[in-house]
Write an enzyme that holds these catalytic residues in place. Structure first.
Site, PDB file in Angstrom:
ATOM      1  N   TYR A 101      -0.872  46.236 -48.687  1.00  0.00           N
ATOM      2  CA  TYR A 101      -1.465  44.962 -48.315  1.00  0.00           C
ATOM      3  C   TYR A 101      -0.651  44.358 -47.182  1.00  0.00           C
ATOM      4  O   TYR A 101       0.583  44.368 -47.212  1.00  0.00           O
ATOM      5  CB  TYR A 101      -1.465  44.002 -49.515  1.00  0.00           C
ATOM      6  CG  TYR A 101      -1.827  42.587 -49.137  1.00  0.00           C
ATOM      7  CD1 TYR A 101      -3.164  42.170 -49.151  1.00  0.00           C
ATOM      8  CD2 TYR A 101      -0.854  41.682 -48.750  1.00  0.00           C
ATOM      9  CE1 TYR A 101      -3.508  40.881 -48.773  1.00  0.00           C
ATOM     10  CE2 TYR A 101      -1.189  40.389 -48.369  1.00  0.00           C
ATOM     11  CZ  TYR A 101      -2.517  39.999 -48.377  1.00  0.00           C
ATOM     12  OH  TYR A 101      -2.852  38.735 -48.002  1.00  0.00           O
ATOM     13  N   GLU A 189      -5.922  39.278 -43.001  1.00  0.00           N
ATOM     14  CA  GLU A 189      -5.508  40.245 -44.021  1.00  0.00           C
ATOM     15  C   GLU A 189      -6.004  41.638 -43.687  1.00  0.00           C
ATOM     16  O   GLU A 189      -7.139  41.804 -43.240  1.00  0.00           O
ATOM     17  CB  GLU A 189      -6.122  39.888 -45.377  1.00  0.00           C
ATOM     18  CG  GLU A 189      -5.442  38.779 -46.118  1.00  0.00           C
ATOM     19  CD  GLU A 189      -6.051  38.598 -47.513  1.00  0.00           C
ATOM     20  OE1 GLU A 189      -5.438  37.874 -48.312  1.00  0.00           O
ATOM     21  OE2 GLU A 189      -7.126  39.165 -47.801  1.00  0.00           O
TER      22      GLU A 189
END
Lengths: 377, 288, 377, 288
Positions: A101, A189
């Protein structure tokens, strides 16, 4: 402002962040025409401004062209959390070795952009944050230096033991940071950032939000805006100096000030009602704003009663009352309206309003109670 | 006593020839604030309502000894105006302007810190030490001198609460609107410390709202550091997630920043949370 | 690296700095074809990498098309300080009300970029600096903040009492600064920046130099490079790891190290000779470098003798001697060569060189004297 | 005594696995410098000639207590390497790398200052306190302990002069190559102050060259602040204007930065200027 995954993907590509090949399709026919029958494993993904697409059935694997078409047929038009799916992104599936991530946000506490990275990619990061926060590395980026190359590499080396991977990951952090700043982003993101079986690093899914305050200088980003009907209403309201957000209740409210507007909604709920909206008309006593606000408010057919809650500060309540009278004069509606005025010259204001025959009260509590009562008649 | 501003505060108004700047410069002066200068590039040498205008903050400061500034310039230029004041050596800069891009504020923060400038705002109503100094757009008439320190992320909700306090004979030392933006200057923790150190302040009201975790941090800080009683209120219990509730900072992100979490944090810190604004005066009085 | 005025003008335009209309012409025929016969007053300016064009007759007014053609004919092909004029820029003349100077340089003392502005524009700024330095305002720009808008405006207000002019000037300072950083410039000048009778602000003439160390990342700037034959030689030398600058004397010199190379030239001069070049071969004993250096050196027909001056540090003199022997073996020339070796293992090195029959000495002074003597034979 | 480096200096070599880094790490170690660590991302855990390698400067510093760094990484990455060392808390960073863009160095300077890091270079040969610590690419064998402090913008010219000093039995406290670039770390003024304060240093040699006005500033500084004798030499009296003489900093701009001006400034400050390098030992000895 939010954009779709395919738009974030386009921005990633512009900034040199590797992404798998993909095509965006609006119709099943387009899928038929554009997806080759080559045995490539693909993923068909709904493009909506809502999380949890996967759980809602908006993401499906396709082992063949036929399956891609079939899945697109199922997903297009689907409703996900109130959003209708109008586009699907059909991307090549990759052999994932490991998922990570990477995220950037504006952080209130450090008053800076924070880079978040985690080896727990591919799942909801909020879930990781809740269950095992120690698995997310958060690095505030000094606004004076920006993200430095050594810093990006140092962070990457904590996740990627192989220096070749770490170098690519570091360059992706730097590119994402550059993109984030250039576009006045408020959230960027990559989840997951993957290492493939072949040793390549790629952004498989991405999400970007943007600072509404900066859209005036981000015409490129603004041109990507795609909104639902409700969102369009909010944007139109904003253009008229109003902050409006539609909710599901029956008590419409019109308040001067965002904090007071939230407190008003809370009070309606506290007293057993359900607010139909958030609506902040700001600081002036301009009758046109009240008229505009009323129109927006009443366009919601669920509204059964309206509570107007005004605190007079610099703007005196008697001026506000005159504005309200002049505005309400032009608004013909059968919906009951309760007016509460407080603060500077409240008494004079309430006196003036008496002529309208509207129920007028002096406290928020009373106003909420009365509005709820009227909505039930 | 009070915090941040008092009768010795010397204020410069940046953007004094704009509509809002001109209006509130007069209001502040009428309240009794020492409005010693205005700034409007190209209008240096003019005088507005008895207030001398300068081309730059540096000139204004050198000529008038201004030590605080209030900013009414439009959002695209607000961050630069803050920097101008900060680099001119102004110690307190209060930014009223709404809609300042967050990136601009993030850039400003470390520079202001280096220059020793304290920031309040942006997107805030300002602050007031009743009877001494009003900076911003607060309605002066509802405030009253007394023992309560107040800080809030909102504007009219603050007035609502102040009005109730004043009506209940609970005057204020200093009330500060810290602003509704996600990245802002002085925040709860900084101000709680100042109130703790101010001998006149006997109790504190903290008005929070959804978004971020400043209230949670404030709760922890209160538990560990404050001897004075604090009463809190949180707006936005009914706000839906993911939506910006007027204030750029008032947005619940993916289950964090909710009113519920904030109330829980205050409860854990022994801070009573009012169910509705009207309960605040009673709660506070019971603790003083 | 230097560029021409017309190239600086193009960069100014790209960055939104206003410039008068102009056409670049390489031939008289091009002037005939491209300059309209419209009675517009124009200026014909030689495009060369040399200052003092005006005094040399390289800048002329043209009241008509015919005069523009005539002046272009005179200027094209002209020699200005050793540069042949191959292009002229023919620009619209403007009615000048007032002239200013704006410049950016890298400053050693403040270790930052310095913005220099002056109301004494249109003349050589070095002259202003000498005669009345107080007329130049120098502002070091904090590298952490860059030039801030308020700062640019504050500076502009000191030169332009009219706020409308000050705002435009400030925006030009900011644009020039952005251009300067983006292009790794080492000098950017607008001289003069004028206010016209019509109240417009424009860059009438501009000059930009660039940091040679940064050209590797400035392909756009590098593609603007136009060089003379001598400059090309310097660039070719650089590509082979050599620093070479042609001078006008008769003693060629080849030295390891830039400071020592300058000191060598100085010593030749001190002893009554004239150095033919600056040539630094750097730190290795690689024979190929010596061969390359010799080739470059001897391509200058003025060279009558060569002085090789090597100080052995980490690289030992005996290694250097072996390199020299192997290199000189391949170079057939009638030009006398004196070799001086000093430092680590100098004795061993000189011993080895004895076999070549070349004059070898142990001090710079001796070497210089001997080279001068040999050059006069 | 000495300045900047001594036998307690603990050195980390950034770029230790590169050709130059590896070669000179060995040389420095052989000279007696405490080379405690090397840095090469991705090679952390390896050992080179007895020197442990780390992925980052931070790790190297934490594991070995390194307080100085020398940089051999290629020019495009050199400024970032300086920042890495500086942000890791290294106190002295010596950059040997040639060809670092000036813009990069300008960006580095204020950050290094904020972090309290002293920089030497870039494009410099390094520095040495003979018999104790050598950092960089200087040929250690030509140096000798003694009373002379030396600073120079050039490399081999420095060696030439040091060799003469040593041959004339004038050993050195510390010799520093400050580098030939227009924007560099410690400069004449900083070093003159340090030599003035170093009890072992009895006299100073300053080797300058054309370009800039650091020598003029040094001359003024010497006149006002130095009690110890200084001898100067300026290279480039025959250099043509507008040309870069090997060093990026050695360029005469529009009649300024000439050797003539510099020599005049030293004369005005009572500092003897050697006509050729070989005169330096004699001039200095006459003043000691």
């Amino acid at each position: 402002m939010k954009i779709h995954e395919y738009q974030a993907r386009d921005l990633f590509r512009q900034y040199g962040i590797p992404v798998p090949d993909a095509v965006l399709c609006h119709t099943v026919e387009e899928v038929e025409a554009r997806v080759p029958d080559d045995g490539q494993l693909r993923v068909v993904k709904a493009q909506v401004h809502a999380g949890g697409r996967g759980k809602a059935g908006g993401v499906k694997l396709a082992r063949s062209k036929a399956e891609a078409v079939e899945n697109a047929r199922r997903i297009l038009g689907m409703d996900i959390k109130g959003y209708t799916v109008e586009k699907v992104l059909i991307g090549n599936a990759v052999d994932i070795d490991k998922e990570f991530y990477v995220g950037l946000i504006n952080d209130r506490n450090s008053k800076s952009v924070v880079l978040m990275v985690s080896a727990e990619g591919g799942v909801e990061i909020e879930e990781v944050a809740r269950v095992s926060p120690e698995k997310i590395l958060k690095v505030p980026i000094d606004p004076l230096t920006g993200l430095m190359e050594w810093e990006a590499r140092e962070i990457a080396l904590k996740l990627f033991p192989d220096i070749r991977h770490a170098r690519v990951a570091a360059s992706i952090f730097l590119k994402l940071y550059r993109l984030y700043l250039d576009t006045d982003s408020s959230l960027a993101e990559i989840n997951p950032l993957v290492v493939t079986q072949q040793g390549e690093i790629m952004a498989i899914d991405g999400k970007m939000n943007f600072d509404d305050n900066a859209l005036y200088r981000q015409s490129g980003i603004l041109s990507m805006r795609e909104v639902t009907e409700d969102e369009q209403k909010e944007i139109d309201a904003h253009a008229r100096g109003l902050s409006y957000i539609k909710l599901d209740g029956s008590i419409g409210c019109m308040v001067n000030g965002a904090g007071l507007a939230m407190a008003t909604m809370d009070m309606i709920k506290l007293y057993g009602g359900e607010p139909a909206n958030f609506l902040d008309i700001g600081g002036s006593s301009n009758p046109q704003k009240v008229i505009d606000a009323m129109e927006i408010l009443l366009s919601d057919k669920n509204v059964k009663a309206v509570m107007i809650n005004i605190f007079g500060g610099i703007t005196r309540c008697d001026d506000v009352a005159r504005g309200l009278i002049s505005a309400l004069d032009q608004i013909r509606t059968g919906i009951p309206i309760v007016v509460r005025l407080s603060g500077t010259n409240a008494r004079e204001g309430l006196e003036l309003l008496r002529s309208t025959g509207l129920p007028t009260v002096a406290t928020m509590g009373e106003a909420a109670r009365m509005a709820i009562e009227l909505s039930r008649k | 006593m009070s915090i941040l501003v008092n009768k010795n505060t010397r204020l410069v108004v940046q953007g004094i020839t704009g509509r809002d700047g001109a209006f509130h410069a007069q209001k502040m002066k009428a309240y009794g604030t020492q409005v010693v200068a205005g700034v409007s590039p190209g209008k240096g040498g003019q005088v507005f309502e008895g207030i001398p205008i300068f081309n730059t903050v540096r000139e204004a400061r050198e000529a008038t000894g201004a030590n605080a500034s209030v900013i009414f310039v439009p959002a695209p230029f607000a961050a630069d105006a803050i920097l101008e004041a900060s680099f001119a050596g102004v110690e307190l800069v209060v930014t009223i302007t709404e809609g300042v891009p967050v990136r601009d504020m993030i850039r400003v923060m470390p520079l202001a810190r280096q220059n020793g400038t304290r920031l309040i705002g942006p997107n805030c109503p300002g602050l007031i030490t009743p009877g001494e100094c009003l900076i911003g757009i607060l309605p002066g008439n509802i405030f009253k001198q007394g023992p309560v320190g107040l800080m809030s992320r909102s504007g009219t909700l603050t007035y609502e609460v102040v009005n109730m306090l004043t009506e209940n004979n609970l005057g204020q030392t200093t009330c500060i609107g810290i602003g509704g933006d996600p990245v802002a200057g002085l925040y709860y923790r900084d101000l709680l410390q100042m109130f703790e150190e101010d001998p006149e302040t006997k109790g504190v009201v903290l008005i929070g709202e959804i978004g971020g975790d400043a209230e949670e941090q404030a709760a922890r800080f209160i538990k560990e550091n404050l001897t004075k009683p604090v009463v809190a209120f949180i707006a936005g219990q009914t706000a839906p997630p993911g939506k910006r509730m007027g204030h750029a900072g008032a947005i619940i992100s993916s289950g964090s920043g909710t009113a519920e979490e904030k109330i829980k944090a205050f409860n854990a810190a022994g801070v009573p949370v009012a169910g509705e604004p009207s309960q605040i005066p009673g709660l506070l009085r019971s603790l003083l």
